[in-house]
Design an enzyme around this catalytic site. Structure first.
Site, PDB file in Angstrom:
ATOM      1  N   MET A 102      -0.043   5.645   5.133  1.00  8.14           N
ATOM      2  CA  MET A 102       0.960   4.850   5.219  1.00  8.14           C
ATOM      3  C   MET A 102       0.683   3.455   5.657  1.00  8.14           C
ATOM      4  O   MET A 102       1.393   2.593   6.052  1.00  8.14           O
ATOM      5  CB  MET A 102       1.758   5.433   6.635  1.00  8.14           C
ATOM      6  CG  MET A 102       3.251   5.447   6.493  1.00  8.14           C
ATOM      7  SD  MET A 102       3.704   6.657   7.623  1.00  8.14           S
ATOM      8  CE  MET A 102       2.375   7.191   8.342  1.00  8.14           C
ATOM      9  N   PRO A 103      -0.760   3.213   5.461  1.00 10.51           N
ATOM     10  CA  PRO A 103      -1.233   1.721   5.795  1.00 10.51           C
ATOM     11  C   PRO A 103      -0.532   0.980   4.808  1.00 10.51           C
ATOM     12  O   PRO A 103      -0.091   1.136   3.921  1.00 10.51           O
ATOM     13  CB  PRO A 103      -2.520   1.737   5.637  1.00 10.51           C
ATOM     14  CG  PRO A 103      -3.082   3.220   5.357  1.00 10.51           C
ATOM     15  CD  PRO A 103      -1.840   3.941   4.870  1.00 10.51           C
ATOM     16  N   TYR A 104      -0.498  -0.543   5.444  1.00 15.85           N
ATOM     17  CA  TYR A 104       0.156  -1.886   4.375  1.00 15.85           C
ATOM     18  C   TYR A 104      -1.005  -2.644   4.320  1.00 15.85           C
ATOM     19  O   TYR A 104      -1.322  -3.251   5.513  1.00 15.85           O
ATOM     20  CB  TYR A 104       1.422  -2.091   5.111  1.00 15.85           C
ATOM     21  CG  TYR A 104       1.688  -3.417   4.488  1.00 15.85           C
ATOM     22  CD1 TYR A 104       2.327  -3.574   3.151  1.00 15.85           C
ATOM     23  CD2 TYR A 104       1.376  -4.527   4.828  1.00 15.85           C
ATOM     24  CE1 TYR A 104       2.606  -4.703   2.195  1.00 15.85           C
ATOM     25  CE2 TYR A 104       1.761  -5.791   4.316  1.00 15.85           C
ATOM     26  CZ  TYR A 104       2.382  -5.962   2.984  1.00 15.85           C
ATOM     27  OH  TYR A 104       2.581  -7.072   2.535  1.00 15.85           O
ATOM     28  N   VAL A 149       0.016   1.158   0.783  1.00 12.90           N
ATOM     29  CA  VAL A 149       0.572   0.182  -0.191  1.00 12.90           C
ATOM     30  C   VAL A 149      -0.257  -1.147   0.168  1.00 12.90           C
ATOM     31  O   VAL A 149      -0.856  -1.394   1.183  1.00 12.90           O
ATOM     32  CB  VAL A 149       1.977  -0.260   0.521  1.00 12.90           C
ATOM     33  CG1 VAL A 149       2.365  -1.618  -0.220  1.00 12.90           C
ATOM     34  CG2 VAL A 149       3.010   0.772   0.296  1.00 12.90           C
TER      35      VAL A 149
END
Lengths: 69, 69, 69, 69, 69, 69
Positions: free
Chosen positions: C1-3, C41
Protein backbone atom coordinates in the site's frame (compact mmCIF):
# COMPACT_ATOMS: atom_id res chain seq x y z
CA UNK A 1 -5.79 4.56 -9.16
CA UNK A 2 -6.23 8.06 -7.76
CA UNK A 3 -4.19 9.24 -4.79
CA UNK A 4 -5.74 11.82 -2.50
CA UNK A 5 -4.05 13.61 0.38
CA UNK A 6 -6.28 15.44 2.85
CA UNK A 7 -4.60 17.82 5.30
CA UNK A 8 -6.62 19.16 8.23
CA UNK A 9 -5.72 20.69 11.57
CA UNK A 10 -5.32 18.22 14.45
CA UNK A 11 -8.56 18.83 16.30
CA UNK A 12 -9.74 15.50 17.56
CA UNK A 13 -10.94 14.10 14.24
CA UNK A 14 -12.52 10.77 15.22
CA UNK A 15 -11.96 7.33 13.72
CA UNK A 16 -15.50 7.45 12.37
CA UNK A 17 -14.99 10.84 10.72
CA UNK A 18 -11.82 9.53 9.06
CA UNK A 19 -13.76 6.53 7.75
CA UNK A 20 -16.44 8.87 6.36
CA UNK A 21 -13.86 11.09 4.64
CA UNK A 22 -12.15 8.09 3.05
CA UNK A 23 -15.45 6.56 1.90
CA UNK A 24 -16.78 9.90 0.69
CA UNK A 25 -13.73 10.89 -1.36
CA UNK A 26 -13.44 7.39 -2.86
CA UNK A 27 -17.10 7.36 -3.91
CA UNK A 28 -16.80 10.86 -5.35
CA UNK A 29 -13.98 9.82 -7.68
CA UNK A 30 -15.91 6.68 -8.68
CA UNK A 31 -19.05 8.71 -9.43
CA UNK A 32 -17.41 11.63 -11.23
CA UNK A 33 -14.49 9.98 -13.03
CA UNK A 34 -15.39 6.29 -12.96
CA UNK A 35 -12.29 5.47 -10.89
CA UNK A 36 -12.02 2.01 -9.35
CA UNK A 37 -12.43 2.29 -5.55
CA UNK A 38 -10.20 -0.78 -5.05
CA UNK A 39 -7.12 1.18 -6.15
CA UNK A 40 -8.09 4.60 -4.78
CA UNK A 41 -5.75 5.64 -1.97
CA UNK A 42 -6.64 8.38 0.55
CA UNK A 43 -4.13 9.59 3.14
CA UNK A 44 -5.22 11.98 5.91
CA UNK A 45 -2.60 14.20 7.60
CA UNK A 46 -3.50 15.89 10.86
CA UNK A 47 -1.38 19.00 11.38
CA UNK A 48 -0.81 20.80 14.71
CA UNK A 49 -2.36 24.28 14.76
CA UNK A 50 1.12 25.72 15.55
CA UNK A 51 2.30 24.31 12.21
CA UNK A 52 -0.56 25.60 10.06
CA UNK A 53 -0.52 29.17 8.85
CA UNK A 54 -3.11 31.26 7.08
CA UNK A 55 -3.18 35.02 6.65
CA UNK A 56 0.46 35.12 7.78
CA UNK A 57 -0.18 33.75 11.27
CA UNK A 58 -0.60 30.33 12.89
CA UNK A 59 -4.05 28.88 13.44
CA UNK A 60 -3.19 28.77 17.17
CA UNK A 61 -2.86 32.56 17.32
CA UNK A 62 -5.81 33.18 15.04
CA UNK A 63 -8.11 31.04 17.19
CA UNK A 64 -6.90 32.61 20.42
CA UNK A 65 -7.72 36.05 19.07
CA UNK A 66 -11.14 35.01 17.79
CA UNK A 67 -12.08 33.75 21.25
CA UNK A 68 -11.35 37.06 22.94
CA UNK A 69 -14.44 39.19 23.60
CA UNK B 1 19.00 16.72 -6.78
CA UNK B 2 15.97 14.41 -6.66
CA UNK B 3 13.45 14.57 -3.86
CA UNK B 4 11.63 11.38 -2.92
CA UNK B 5 8.77 11.03 -0.47
CA UNK B 6 7.90 7.53 0.71
CA UNK B 7 4.62 7.08 2.58
CA UNK B 8 3.98 3.79 4.39
CA UNK B 9 1.66 2.75 7.17
CA UNK B 10 3.07 3.10 10.69
CA UNK B 11 3.83 -0.53 11.47
CA UNK B 12 7.02 -0.56 13.43
CA UNK B 13 9.40 0.18 10.57
CA UNK B 14 12.84 -0.08 12.17
CA UNK B 15 15.74 2.37 12.04
CA UNK B 16 17.63 -0.17 9.95
CA UNK B 17 14.80 -0.58 7.47
CA UNK B 18 14.60 3.20 7.08
CA UNK B 19 18.34 3.29 6.39
CA UNK B 20 17.93 0.56 3.76
CA UNK B 21 15.06 2.39 2.04
CA UNK B 22 17.04 5.65 1.93
CA UNK B 23 20.18 3.93 0.62
CA UNK B 24 18.21 1.85 -1.87
CA UNK B 25 16.21 4.70 -3.38
CA UNK B 26 19.30 6.94 -3.57
CA UNK B 27 21.34 4.26 -5.35
CA UNK B 28 18.47 3.55 -7.73
CA UNK B 29 18.34 7.16 -8.91
CA UNK B 30 22.13 7.21 -9.26
CA UNK B 31 22.12 3.99 -11.30
CA UNK B 32 19.13 4.79 -13.53
CA UNK B 33 19.38 8.56 -13.99
CA UNK B 34 22.96 9.31 -12.95
CA UNK B 35 21.76 11.54 -10.09
CA UNK B 36 24.29 12.67 -7.49
CA UNK B 37 23.60 10.86 -4.17
CA UNK B 38 25.00 13.84 -2.23
CA UNK B 39 22.00 15.98 -3.17
CA UNK B 40 19.33 13.26 -3.23
CA UNK B 41 16.79 13.79 -0.45
CA UNK B 42 14.47 11.01 0.78
CA UNK B 43 11.74 11.67 3.34
CA UNK B 44 9.77 8.79 4.88
CA UNK B 45 6.30 9.47 6.30
CA UNK B 46 4.74 6.85 8.56
CA UNK B 47 0.95 7.13 8.51
CA UNK B 48 -1.44 5.68 11.14
CA UNK B 49 -3.63 2.90 9.71
CA UNK B 50 -6.72 4.94 10.74
CA UNK B 51 -5.53 7.70 8.40
CA UNK B 52 -4.82 5.51 5.36
CA UNK B 53 -7.66 4.48 3.11
CA UNK B 54 -7.83 2.05 0.23
CA UNK B 55 -10.91 0.57 -1.39
CA UNK B 56 -13.02 3.16 0.45
CA UNK B 57 -12.13 1.97 3.94
CA UNK B 58 -9.31 2.48 6.46
CA UNK B 59 -6.45 0.01 6.64
CA UNK B 60 -7.43 -0.53 10.30
CA UNK B 61 -10.84 -1.89 9.29
CA UNK B 62 -9.50 -3.82 6.32
CA UNK B 63 -6.91 -5.61 8.47
CA UNK B 64 -9.41 -6.39 11.23
CA UNK B 65 -11.69 -8.04 8.67
CA UNK B 66 -8.88 -10.02 7.07
CA UNK B 67 -7.94 -11.49 10.44
CA UNK B 68 -11.41 -12.87 11.07
CA UNK B 69 -11.82 -16.56 10.26
CA UNK C 1 0.00 0.00 0.00
CA UNK C 2 2.92 2.41 -0.04
CA UNK C 3 2.77 5.64 -2.00
CA UNK C 4 6.00 7.04 -3.37
CA UNK C 5 6.50 10.40 -5.07
CA UNK C 6 9.73 10.92 -7.00
CA UNK C 7 10.55 14.46 -8.08
CA UNK C 8 13.36 15.00 -10.59
CA UNK C 9 14.30 17.82 -12.93
CA UNK C 10 12.77 17.61 -16.42
CA UNK C 11 15.79 16.46 -18.40
CA UNK C 12 14.53 14.05 -20.97
CA UNK C 13 13.89 11.10 -18.64
CA UNK C 14 12.87 8.31 -21.03
CA UNK C 15 9.86 6.01 -20.85
CA UNK C 16 12.25 3.13 -20.14
CA UNK C 17 13.94 4.98 -17.28
CA UNK C 18 10.55 5.73 -15.75
CA UNK C 19 9.66 2.05 -15.98
CA UNK C 20 12.93 1.15 -14.28
CA UNK C 21 12.37 3.66 -11.46
CA UNK C 22 8.84 2.37 -10.85
CA UNK C 23 9.94 -1.26 -10.91
CA UNK C 24 12.99 -0.56 -8.75
CA UNK C 25 11.19 1.39 -6.02
CA UNK C 26 8.34 -1.14 -5.91
CA UNK C 27 10.74 -4.08 -5.55
CA UNK C 28 12.72 -2.22 -2.89
CA UNK C 29 9.64 -1.80 -0.68
CA UNK C 30 8.70 -5.45 -1.25
CA UNK C 31 12.20 -6.63 -0.31
CA UNK C 32 12.77 -4.36 2.71
CA UNK C 33 9.27 -4.03 4.21
CA UNK C 34 7.39 -6.94 2.62
CA UNK C 35 4.95 -4.54 0.92
CA UNK C 36 2.62 -5.94 -1.75
CA UNK C 37 3.70 -4.64 -5.19
CA UNK C 38 0.09 -4.81 -6.44
CA UNK C 39 -0.91 -1.89 -4.21
CA UNK C 40 2.34 0.09 -4.34
CA UNK C 41 1.84 3.39 -6.16
CA UNK C 42 4.75 5.41 -7.57
CA UNK C 43 4.23 8.86 -9.09
CA UNK C 44 7.07 10.63 -10.92
CA UNK C 45 7.01 14.43 -11.22
CA UNK C 46 9.32 16.10 -13.72
CA UNK C 47 10.06 19.68 -12.70
CA UNK C 48 11.41 22.42 -15.00
CA UNK C 49 14.91 23.54 -13.99
CA UNK C 50 13.56 27.12 -13.61
CA UNK C 51 11.23 25.82 -10.90
CA UNK C 52 13.80 23.85 -8.91
CA UNK C 53 16.02 25.65 -6.46
CA UNK C 54 19.03 24.50 -4.48
CA UNK C 55 21.59 26.65 -2.72
CA UNK C 56 19.27 29.63 -3.14
CA UNK C 57 19.34 29.63 -6.94
CA UNK C 58 17.52 27.83 -9.76
CA UNK C 59 19.06 24.75 -11.34
CA UNK C 60 18.97 26.65 -14.65
CA UNK C 61 21.36 29.30 -13.31
CA UNK C 62 23.52 26.80 -11.48
CA UNK C 63 24.02 24.69 -14.60
CA UNK C 64 24.75 27.72 -16.80
CA UNK C 65 27.48 28.77 -14.38
CA UNK C 66 29.00 25.29 -14.15
CA UNK C 67 29.34 25.15 -17.92
CA UNK C 68 31.38 28.32 -18.11
CA UNK C 69 35.12 27.79 -18.41
CA UNK D 1 -4.13 31.52 -2.81
CA UNK D 2 -0.69 29.93 -2.67
CA UNK D 3 -0.05 26.75 -0.71
CA UNK D 4 3.40 26.25 0.76
CA UNK D 5 4.71 23.13 2.48
CA UNK D 6 7.91 23.47 4.49
CA UNK D 7 9.61 20.25 5.62
CA UNK D 8 12.40 20.46 8.19
CA UNK D 9 13.97 17.99 10.56
CA UNK D 10 12.37 17.76 14.00
CA UNK D 11 14.93 19.67 16.06
CA UNK D 12 13.01 21.66 18.60
CA UNK D 13 11.69 24.33 16.25
CA UNK D 14 9.91 26.75 18.60
CA UNK D 15 6.42 28.20 18.34
CA UNK D 16 7.98 31.60 17.68
CA UNK D 17 10.17 30.26 14.87
CA UNK D 18 7.13 28.66 13.25
CA UNK D 19 5.31 31.99 13.44
CA UNK D 20 8.29 33.72 11.81
CA UNK D 21 8.46 31.16 8.99
CA UNK D 22 4.73 31.49 8.29
CA UNK D 23 4.85 35.29 8.35
CA UNK D 24 8.02 35.40 6.28
CA UNK D 25 6.86 33.06 3.52
CA UNK D 26 3.46 34.75 3.32
CA UNK D 27 5.02 38.22 3.01
CA UNK D 28 7.47 36.96 0.40
CA UNK D 29 4.67 35.75 -1.87
CA UNK D 30 2.80 39.03 -1.35
CA UNK D 31 5.89 41.09 -2.20
CA UNK D 32 7.10 39.04 -5.18
CA UNK D 33 3.85 37.83 -6.75
CA UNK D 34 1.23 40.14 -5.23
CA UNK D 35 -0.54 37.19 -3.59
CA UNK D 36 -3.21 37.92 -1.00
CA UNK D 37 -1.92 36.92 2.49
CA UNK D 38 -5.49 36.15 3.63
CA UNK D 39 -5.64 33.08 1.39
CA UNK D 40 -1.99 32.00 1.61
CA UNK D 41 -1.64 28.68 3.42
CA UNK D 42 1.65 27.47 4.92
CA UNK D 43 2.01 24.00 6.44
CA UNK D 44 5.18 23.04 8.34
CA UNK D 45 6.09 19.34 8.65
CA UNK D 46 8.69 18.35 11.21
CA UNK D 47 10.36 15.07 10.22
CA UNK D 48 12.33 12.77 12.56
CA UNK D 49 16.03 12.61 11.65
CA UNK D 50 15.67 8.80 11.25
CA UNK D 51 13.14 9.46 8.48
CA UNK D 52 15.17 12.04 6.54
CA UNK D 53 17.86 10.89 4.17
CA UNK D 54 20.49 12.78 2.25
CA UNK D 55 23.58 11.39 0.57
CA UNK D 56 22.11 7.90 0.93
CA UNK D 57 22.07 7.91 4.73
CA UNK D 58 19.79 9.17 7.51
CA UNK D 59 20.42 12.54 9.12
CA UNK D 60 20.73 10.66 12.43
CA UNK D 61 23.78 8.73 11.18
CA UNK D 62 25.25 11.72 9.38
CA UNK D 63 25.10 13.86 12.51
CA UNK D 64 26.55 11.15 14.74
CA UNK D 65 29.53 10.83 12.40
CA UNK D 66 30.08 14.59 12.21
CA UNK D 67 30.26 14.81 15.99
CA UNK D 68 33.05 12.26 16.22
CA UNK D 69 36.51 13.78 16.58
CA UNK E 1 -8.78 25.54 6.20
CA UNK E 2 -8.25 22.06 4.81
CA UNK E 3 -5.91 21.45 1.91
CA UNK E 4 -6.67 18.56 -0.41
CA UNK E 5 -4.49 17.29 -3.24
CA UNK E 6 -6.10 14.94 -5.76
CA UNK E 7 -3.79 13.11 -8.15
CA UNK E 8 -5.31 11.29 -11.12
CA UNK E 9 -3.96 10.08 -14.42
CA UNK E 10 -4.15 12.57 -17.29
CA UNK E 11 -7.07 11.12 -19.25
CA UNK E 12 -9.05 14.04 -20.54
CA UNK E 13 -10.66 15.06 -17.26
CA UNK E 14 -13.03 17.87 -18.28
CA UNK E 15 -13.41 21.34 -16.80
CA UNK E 16 -16.84 20.30 -15.53
CA UNK E 17 -15.50 17.15 -13.86
CA UNK E 18 -12.82 19.22 -12.12
CA UNK E 19 -15.51 21.61 -10.87
CA UNK E 20 -17.52 18.66 -9.56
CA UNK E 21 -14.51 17.17 -7.76
CA UNK E 22 -13.68 20.52 -6.13
CA UNK E 23 -17.29 21.13 -5.09
CA UNK E 24 -17.73 17.55 -3.88
CA UNK E 25 -14.59 17.39 -1.75
CA UNK E 26 -15.25 20.83 -0.26
CA UNK E 27 -18.82 19.92 0.69
CA UNK E 28 -17.67 16.61 2.14
CA UNK E 29 -15.29 18.33 4.56
CA UNK E 30 -17.98 20.85 5.49
CA UNK E 31 -20.51 18.08 6.16
CA UNK E 32 -18.21 15.67 8.03
CA UNK E 33 -15.87 18.03 9.90
CA UNK E 34 -17.70 21.36 9.78
CA UNK E 35 -14.87 22.97 7.81
CA UNK E 36 -15.48 26.38 6.25
CA UNK E 37 -15.71 26.01 2.43
CA UNK E 38 -14.33 29.55 1.98
CA UNK E 39 -10.88 28.46 3.18
CA UNK E 40 -10.87 24.91 1.78
CA UNK E 41 -8.27 24.53 -0.96
CA UNK E 42 -8.34 21.66 -3.48
CA UNK E 43 -5.54 21.15 -6.00
CA UNK E 44 -5.89 18.57 -8.80
CA UNK E 45 -2.76 17.13 -10.40
CA UNK E 46 -3.09 15.27 -13.68
CA UNK E 47 -0.23 12.82 -14.13
CA UNK E 48 0.87 11.25 -17.45
CA UNK E 49 0.29 7.48 -17.52
CA UNK E 50 4.04 7.01 -18.20
CA UNK E 51 4.74 8.67 -14.85
CA UNK E 52 2.26 6.68 -12.76
CA UNK E 53 3.19 3.23 -11.53
CA UNK E 54 1.19 0.53 -9.83
CA UNK E 55 2.09 -3.12 -9.41
CA UNK E 56 5.66 -2.25 -10.44
CA UNK E 57 4.76 -1.08 -13.96
CA UNK E 58 3.52 2.10 -15.59
CA UNK E 59 -0.18 2.61 -16.23
CA UNK E 60 0.72 2.94 -19.93
CA UNK E 61 2.02 -0.64 -20.05
CA UNK E 62 -0.72 -1.98 -17.84
CA UNK E 63 -3.44 -0.53 -20.07
CA UNK E 64 -1.78 -1.71 -23.28
CA UNK E 65 -1.72 -5.26 -21.91
CA UNK E 66 -5.32 -5.14 -20.73
CA UNK E 67 -6.48 -4.13 -24.20
CA UNK E 68 -4.88 -7.14 -25.87
CA UNK E 69 -7.27 -9.96 -26.61
CA UNK F 1 18.37 20.27 4.47
CA UNK F 2 14.87 21.73 4.31
CA UNK F 3 12.54 20.92 1.45
CA UNK F 4 9.98 23.53 0.47
CA UNK F 5 7.18 23.13 -2.06
CA UNK F 6 5.46 26.29 -3.27
CA UNK F 7 2.22 25.87 -5.23
CA UNK F 8 0.79 28.88 -7.06
CA UNK F 9 -1.65 29.30 -9.91
CA UNK F 10 -0.12 29.35 -13.39
CA UNK F 11 -0.30 33.05 -14.15
CA UNK F 12 2.82 33.93 -16.05
CA UNK F 13 5.24 33.80 -13.11
CA UNK F 14 8.53 34.96 -14.63
CA UNK F 15 11.96 33.35 -14.41
CA UNK F 16 13.08 36.31 -12.29
CA UNK F 17 10.17 35.94 -9.88
CA UNK F 18 10.97 32.24 -9.47
CA UNK F 19 14.57 33.12 -8.70
CA UNK F 20 13.41 35.65 -6.09
CA UNK F 21 11.07 33.13 -4.44
CA UNK F 22 13.82 30.49 -4.27
CA UNK F 23 16.37 32.96 -2.90
CA UNK F 24 13.86 34.45 -0.46
CA UNK F 25 12.64 31.17 1.02
CA UNK F 26 16.20 29.81 1.28
CA UNK F 27 17.42 32.93 3.11
CA UNK F 28 14.41 32.86 5.41
CA UNK F 29 15.21 29.34 6.60
CA UNK F 30 18.87 30.27 7.05
CA UNK F 31 17.96 33.36 9.09
CA UNK F 32 15.22 31.82 11.24
CA UNK F 33 16.44 28.24 11.72
CA UNK F 34 20.13 28.45 10.77
CA UNK F 35 19.60 26.00 7.88
CA UNK F 36 22.41 25.58 5.36
CA UNK F 37 21.36 27.16 2.01
CA UNK F 38 23.53 24.65 0.12
CA UNK F 39 21.17 21.80 0.99
CA UNK F 40 17.88 23.72 0.97
CA UNK F 41 15.64 22.56 -1.86
CA UNK F 42 12.72 24.64 -3.16
CA UNK F 43 10.30 23.28 -5.79
CA UNK F 44 7.70 25.57 -7.38
CA UNK F 45 4.56 24.02 -8.91
CA UNK F 46 2.42 26.15 -11.20
CA UNK F 47 -1.15 24.88 -11.25
CA UNK F 48 -3.76 25.68 -13.95
CA UNK F 49 -6.64 27.77 -12.59
CA UNK F 50 -9.07 25.02 -13.69
CA UNK F 51 -7.27 22.65 -11.30
CA UNK F 52 -7.21 24.92 -8.26
CA UNK F 53 -10.30 25.18 -6.09
CA UNK F 54 -11.16 27.46 -3.21
CA UNK F 55 -14.57 28.09 -1.70
CA UNK F 56 -15.86 25.04 -3.57
CA UNK F 57 -15.24 26.43 -7.05
CA UNK F 58 -12.32 26.67 -9.47
CA UNK F 59 -10.19 29.82 -9.59
CA UNK F 60 -11.20 30.09 -13.27
CA UNK F 61 -14.87 30.51 -12.36
CA UNK F 62 -14.15 32.74 -9.38
CA UNK F 63 -12.07 35.13 -11.46
CA UNK F 64 -14.61 35.25 -14.29
CA UNK F 65 -17.30 36.24 -11.79
CA UNK F 66 -15.15 38.88 -10.11
CA UNK F 67 -14.54 40.56 -13.46
CA UNK F 68 -18.23 40.99 -14.18
CA UNK F 69 -19.59 44.48 -13.44
Amino acid sequence: MPYVNVKVTKDGVTKEQKEEIIRGVTNLLRDILGKNPQTTVVVIDEVETDNWGIGGETVTIRRAREKKP
